[in-house]
Design an enzyme around this catalytic site. Structure first.
Site, short mmCIF file in Angstrom:
data_model
loop_
_atom_site.label_atom_id
_atom_site.label_comp_id
_atom_site.label_asym_id
_atom_site.label_seq_id
_atom_site.Cartn_x
_atom_site.Cartn_y
_atom_site.Cartn_z
N ASP A 1 -22.01 63.36 -156.21
CA ASP A 1 -22.93 63.02 -155.12
C ASP A 1 -23.91 61.93 -155.54
O ASP A 1 -24.23 61.02 -154.77
CB ASP A 1 -23.68 64.26 -154.64
CG ASP A 1 -24.37 65.03 -155.77
OD1 ASP A 1 -24.03 64.81 -156.96
OD2 ASP A 1 -25.23 65.89 -155.46
N THR B 1 -29.76 71.46 -153.16
CA THR B 1 -30.10 72.69 -153.88
C THR B 1 -31.07 72.35 -155.00
O THR B 1 -32.05 73.05 -155.24
CB THR B 1 -28.83 73.35 -154.43
OG1 THR B 1 -27.91 73.54 -153.37
CG2 THR B 1 -29.16 74.69 -155.06
#
EC number: 2.7.1.33
Length: 259
Positions: free
Chosen positions: A110, A133
């Site tokens: 990512d 997260t």
């Protein structure tokens, strides 16, 4: 059409691209045990609701930071779309950027994809803040090289730890505090001030230190679910791009199919 799949620690996001335009976007909770068949039942219904024929999807790219989820996503692509998926960072979908850190292979997909998308849209040195997260801060130089960054606990993770390890503190929603005062008059307000303005102060401090270390002007780009919330209450970010990761996957897929 392109189907981009971004499998994060909390959610898996599916985005359907027509060119560089997102035609549909869906998310499901990340569960490495979810089978390709289960993904298919869920996704096919959503495509049908939008009136999209799965046969229109001829390219699929997957980015994942959850290795155990990859196999079942590949099965989804092969069995239900008859497409061999591209995997971000692998083969034809290699990042093709300089990852200038001690352990380049440890960089999350990512973050690499964010770097590609950010550099494609913005000149100069960049700091990308991604609210997931974990909250990550990544530095991309004016040549597009990934130079390193910071990993900090995500705000929801911090709140879960606070509530889960105290006997009397209630669960609260993360939102912009109603008052600008940082002296709370009740427990809930005090918690929200600590979580929200504490997080803002952390970001301001880290970004200031990163800019000083870079030594040149650096644009700050925010992405992820909570970016808009913090942008409303502060001037930390120069720009918010909610779909930065998905846009990076589209760029990678476009490059891969032309190789």
């Amino acid at each position: 059409m392109l189907l981009a799949i971004d499998a994060g620690n909390t959610n898996v996001v599916f985005a359907l691209f027509e060119g560089r335009t997102i035609r549909g976007r869906w998310r499901i909770a990340t569960d490495p045990r979810r089978t390709g068949d289960e993904y298919a039942v869920w996704l096919m219904q959503l495509l049908s609701i939008r009136g999209i024929d799965r046969g229109e999807i001829d390219t699929i790219i997957i980015s994942t930071v959850v290795p155990r989820a990859l196999h079942n996503l590949e099965i989804l692509c092969r069995h239900y779309f008859n497409v061999e998926p591209l995997v971000a960072g692998v083969g034809k979908a290699d990042y093709a950027i300089d990852i200038d850190v001690d352990q380049p292979r440890s960089l999350g997909a990512d973050r690499a994809v964010n770097a590609i998308a950010a550099h494609a849209s913005h000149p100069g040195d960049l700091i990308v803040v991604d609210f997931g997260t974990a909250t990550t801060f990544d530095v991309i130089d004016f040549n597009g090289a990934y130079k390193g960054g910071i990993i900090s606990p995500g705000i929801n993770l911090s709140l879960d730890a606070l509530v889960g390890n105290t006997a009397k503190l209630p669960r609260i929603a993360i939102e912009v505090p109603r008052s600008s005062s940082v002296i709370g008059r009740n427990t809930e307000d005090q918690m929200l001030i600590g979580v929200f303005w504490g997080y803002v102060a952390m970001m301001e401090g880290l970004i200031a230190r990163m800019r000083a270390e870079i030594g040149r002007p650096a644009k700050v780009i925010a992405t992820g679910g909570l970016a808009v919330l913090f942008d409303k209450a502060s001037d930390i970010f120069d720009v918010v791009e909610a779909d930065l990761t998905l846009e990076g996957l589209a760029i990678l897929a476009e490059r891969a199919v032309t190789k």
